[in-house]
Design a protein around this motif. Structure first.
Motif, PDB file in Angstrom:
ATOM      1  N   GLU A 131     -13.657 -21.474  -0.336  1.00 22.78           N
ATOM      2  CA  GLU A 131     -12.896 -22.654  -0.747  1.00 22.78           C
ATOM      3  C   GLU A 131     -13.700 -23.941  -0.777  1.00 22.78           C
ATOM      4  OE1 GLU A 131      -8.295 -22.066   0.132  1.00 22.78           O
ATOM      5  OE2 GLU A 131      -9.452 -22.136   1.993  1.00 22.78           O
ATOM      6  N   THR A 132     -14.930 -23.909  -0.309  1.00 22.87           N
ATOM      7  CA  THR A 132     -15.780 -25.104  -0.364  1.00 22.87           C
ATOM      8  C   THR A 132     -17.121 -24.730  -0.983  1.00 22.87           C
ATOM      9  OG1 THR A 132     -16.922 -24.822   1.763  1.00 22.87           O
ATOM     10  CG2 THR A 132     -14.726 -25.845   1.814  1.00 22.87           C
ATOM     11  N   PRO A 133     -17.818 -25.686  -1.607  1.00 23.61           N
ATOM     12  CA  PRO A 133     -19.152 -25.380  -2.142  1.00 23.61           C
ATOM     13  C   PRO A 133     -20.118 -24.898  -1.065  1.00 23.61           C
ATOM     14  CG  PRO A 133     -18.333 -27.442  -3.067  1.00 23.61           C
ATOM     15  CD  PRO A 133     -17.371 -27.050  -1.979  1.00 23.61           C
ATOM     16  N   GLN A 134     -20.039 -25.492   0.131  1.00 20.54           N
ATOM     17  CA  GLN A 134     -20.916 -25.060   1.211  1.00 20.54           C
ATOM     18  C   GLN A 134     -20.692 -23.591   1.551  1.00 20.54           C
ATOM     19  OE1 GLN A 134     -18.879 -27.709   1.118  1.00 20.54           O
ATOM     20  NE2 GLN A 134     -19.563 -29.372   2.486  1.00 20.54           N
ATOM     21  N   ALA A 135     -19.444 -23.168   1.498  1.00 23.32           N
ATOM     22  CA  ALA A 135     -19.107 -21.794   1.873  1.00 23.32           C
ATOM     23  C   ALA A 135     -19.800 -20.772   0.986  1.00 23.32           C
ATOM     24  CB  ALA A 135     -17.595 -21.598   1.811  1.00 23.32           C
ATOM     25  N   MET A 136     -20.019 -21.119  -0.271  1.00 27.80           N
ATOM     26  CA  MET A 136     -20.619 -20.169  -1.196  1.00 27.80           C
ATOM     27  C   MET A 136     -22.032 -19.787  -0.769  1.00 27.80           C
ATOM     28  SD  MET A 136     -18.295 -19.440  -3.290  1.00 27.80           S
ATOM     29  CE  MET A 136     -19.361 -18.419  -4.299  1.00 27.80           C
ATOM     30  N   PHE A 137     -22.707 -20.677  -0.075  1.00 24.52           N
ATOM     31  CA  PHE A 137     -24.077 -20.411   0.372  1.00 24.52           C
ATOM     32  C   PHE A 137     -24.128 -19.775   1.760  1.00 24.52           C
ATOM     33  CE2 PHE A 137     -24.328 -23.845  -2.709  1.00 24.52           C
ATOM     34  CZ  PHE A 137     -25.309 -23.379  -3.566  1.00 24.52           C
ATOM     35  N   ARG A 138     -22.946 -19.574   2.367  1.00 24.93           N
ATOM     36  CA  ARG A 138     -22.891 -19.044   3.730  1.00 24.93           C
ATOM     37  C   ARG A 138     -22.187 -17.692   3.812  1.00 24.93           C
ATOM     38  NH1 ARG A 138     -26.116 -20.410   7.060  1.00 24.93           N
ATOM     39  NH2 ARG A 138     -24.683 -20.365   8.845  1.00 24.93           N
ATOM     40  N   LEU A 139     -21.878 -17.094   2.689  1.00 23.89           N
ATOM     41  CA  LEU A 139     -21.123 -15.842   2.698  1.00 23.89           C
ATOM     42  C   LEU A 139     -21.872 -14.727   3.414  1.00 23.89           C
ATOM     43  CD1 LEU A 139     -19.610 -16.009  -0.886  1.00 23.89           C
ATOM     44  CD2 LEU A 139     -18.323 -15.927   1.248  1.00 23.89           C
ATOM     45  N   GLY A 140     -23.185 -14.720   3.325  1.00 21.50           N
ATOM     46  CA  GLY A 140     -23.952 -13.679   3.983  1.00 21.50           C
ATOM     47  C   GLY A 140     -23.899 -13.730   5.492  1.00 21.50           C
ATOM     48  N   THR A 141     -23.514 -14.876   6.059  1.00 19.14           N
ATOM     49  CA  THR A 141     -23.500 -15.001   7.516  1.00 19.14           C
ATOM     50  C   THR A 141     -22.413 -14.160   8.162  1.00 19.14           C
ATOM     51  OG1 THR A 141     -22.026 -16.953   7.528  1.00 19.14           O
ATOM     52  CG2 THR A 141     -24.408 -17.355   7.353  1.00 19.14           C
ATOM     53  N   TYR A 142     -21.394 -13.766   7.404  1.00 24.03           N
ATOM     54  CA  TYR A 142     -20.312 -12.982   8.003  1.00 24.03           C
ATOM     55  C   TYR A 142     -20.766 -11.591   8.428  1.00 24.03           C
ATOM     56  CZ  TYR A 142     -17.237 -16.697   6.397  1.00 24.03           C
ATOM     57  OH  TYR A 142     -16.645 -17.916   6.211  1.00 24.03           O
ATOM     58  N   ALA A 143     -21.899 -11.143   7.912  1.00 23.79           N
ATOM     59  CA  ALA A 143     -22.414  -9.832   8.301  1.00 23.79           C
ATOM     60  C   ALA A 143     -22.739  -9.775   9.786  1.00 23.79           C
ATOM     61  CB  ALA A 143     -23.658  -9.489   7.480  1.00 23.79           C
ATOM     62  N   ASP A 144     -23.022 -10.918  10.391  1.00 21.92           N
ATOM     63  CA  ASP A 144     -23.320 -10.987  11.822  1.00 21.92           C
ATOM     64  C   ASP A 144     -22.246 -11.780  12.558  1.00 21.92           C
ATOM     65  OD1 ASP A 144     -25.819  -9.606  11.559  1.00 21.92           O
ATOM     66  OD2 ASP A 144     -26.647 -11.447  10.719  1.00 21.92           O
ATOM     67  N   SER A 145     -21.018 -11.626  12.104  1.00 24.81           N
ATOM     68  CA  SER A 145     -19.940 -12.452  12.633  1.00 24.81           C
ATOM     69  C   SER A 145     -19.323 -11.832  13.880  1.00 24.81           C
ATOM     70  CB  SER A 145     -18.879 -12.661  11.549  1.00 24.81           C
ATOM     71  OG  SER A 145     -17.940 -13.639  11.932  1.00 24.81           O
ATOM     72  N   HIS A 146     -18.161 -12.343  14.269  1.00 25.78           N
ATOM     73  CA  HIS A 146     -17.483 -11.978  15.508  1.00 25.78           C
ATOM     74  C   HIS A 146     -16.647 -10.709  15.332  1.00 25.78           C
ATOM     75  CE1 HIS A 146     -14.911 -12.479  19.062  1.00 25.78           C
ATOM     76  NE2 HIS A 146     -15.842 -13.284  19.511  1.00 25.78           N
ATOM     77  N   PRO A 147     -16.484  -9.900  16.381  1.00 25.22           N
ATOM     78  CA  PRO A 147     -15.663  -8.683  16.276  1.00 25.22           C
ATOM     79  C   PRO A 147     -14.211  -8.935  15.889  1.00 25.22           C
ATOM     80  CG  PRO A 147     -16.993  -8.613  18.275  1.00 25.22           C
ATOM     81  CD  PRO A 147     -17.171  -9.984  17.691  1.00 25.22           C
ATOM     82  N   ARG A 148     -13.718 -10.148  16.078  1.00 25.82           N
ATOM     83  CA  ARG A 148     -12.340 -10.438  15.683  1.00 25.82           C
ATOM     84  C   ARG A 148     -12.163 -10.427  14.158  1.00 25.82           C
ATOM     85  NH1 ARG A 148      -9.027 -12.700  19.759  1.00 25.82           N
ATOM     86  NH2 ARG A 148     -10.154 -13.469  21.593  1.00 25.82           N
TER      87      ARG A 148
END
Length: 287
Positions: free
Chosen positions: A129-146
């Motif tokens: 939903e934000t321009p910044q988010a588009m460049f951070r999508l790969g970070t979810y691969a190392d995200s939280h177990p929740r």
């Protein structure tokens, strides 16, 4: 967790909630964000908090979309709604895994306060939903177990970039939003969480919804956001495997099990390899 159909319900509308709770959706998302005007935010929060504590049996999972972290409402929303009946939080306008971690820290404390099991409350992120988010999508691969699912949205992203429209004349997404959709799908796969497609706005167009959902399932999405109860049945049908699909998947799994040293097998004149086996197992896990 089965999330074929996820129906948004305004958090301040009792009538719509009563209708929604009997519509057959896999999940209801009680919305405290965009569906509620500023003057009714606190009223909606209190109402949803009462729904969470209602012990009436239900056959749907209970989610709440809170207001985003760039407002002053998020912590109050979380403090009000984290309770025994809550399945998860939908986090809007997230800018990457850091926001999931921040949310998880809040949930750790609030679960203790509510006296519920640690880790009960899951997280679904609206990831584009934000321009910044588009460049951070790969970070979810190392995200939280929740984290259990990612979905995407076009309206806020379009407003942020100054787009005058997000669809072509034929109803297809324009190139920037095709990219957002695809990247959300890849991000969910990388994080090994569920990929949920965004809403289909014309709730009167059932045939158009069905066509769009079939494409979504073909591409790899496992469910879809709904904005009207009348969309739920179509979404559930489109994201549920047919009897023929299930039988074929079972045959693939069984044939590989009978030939554990084989990397490729033949069934009815067609060749199947390990990616087909993975797809078959994923399909069987979804039923």
């Amino acid at each position: 967790m089965r999330l074929r159909s996820l129906l948004f319900v305004p958090g301040d509308d009792k009538r719509k909630f009563e209708k929604a709770r009997h519509c057959g959706a896999d999940a209801l998302i009680l919305d405290l964000e965009d569906a509620v005007v500023a003057s009714r935010k606190l009223e909606a929060r209190a109402l949803v908090a009462r729904y969470v504590e209602d012990e009436t049996p239900r056959d749907w999972s209970f989610w709440v979309r809170v207001n985003p972290f760039d407002t002053e409402l998020t912590l109050g929303d979380l403090a009000a709604v984290v309770g025994r009946g809550l399945t998860g939080i939908v986090l809007p306008k997230a800018n990457g895994a850091e926001d999931v971690t921040r949310l998880a820290h809040c949930l750790d404390a609030l679960e203790v306060k509510a006296g519920i099991q640690a880790g009960q409350v899951k997280v679904l992120v609206v990831a584009t939903e934000t321009p910044q988010a588009m460049f951070r999508l790969g970070t979810y691969a190392d995200s939280h177990p929740r984290l259990v699912a990612l979905t995407w949205g076009a309206e806020d992203l379009g407003a942020a970039v100054g787009a005058t429209a997000n669809k072509e004349a034929d109803g297809e997404w324009t190139a920037p939003y095709q990219a957002a959709r695809s990247m959300c799908l890849f991000a969910a796969a990388a994080a090994e969480v569920l990929a949920i497609d965004t809403l289909y706005a014309d709730f009167h167009d059932r045939e158009g919804l069905a066509t769009s959902c079939r494409r979504s399932r073909r591409d790899g999405f496992v469910g879809r956001i709904a904005i009207h109860p009348d969309q739920v049945k179509t979404i559930d049908q489109c994201f549920s495997p047919s009897d023929e699909d299930v039988a074929h998947a079972r045959r693939i799994v069984q044939t590989f099990a009978e030939r554990p040293d084989a990397g490729t097998i033949g069934i009815d004149g067609k060749m199947y390899d390990i990616p087909h086996l993975k797809q078959a197992r994923r399909l069987l896990a979804s039923i």
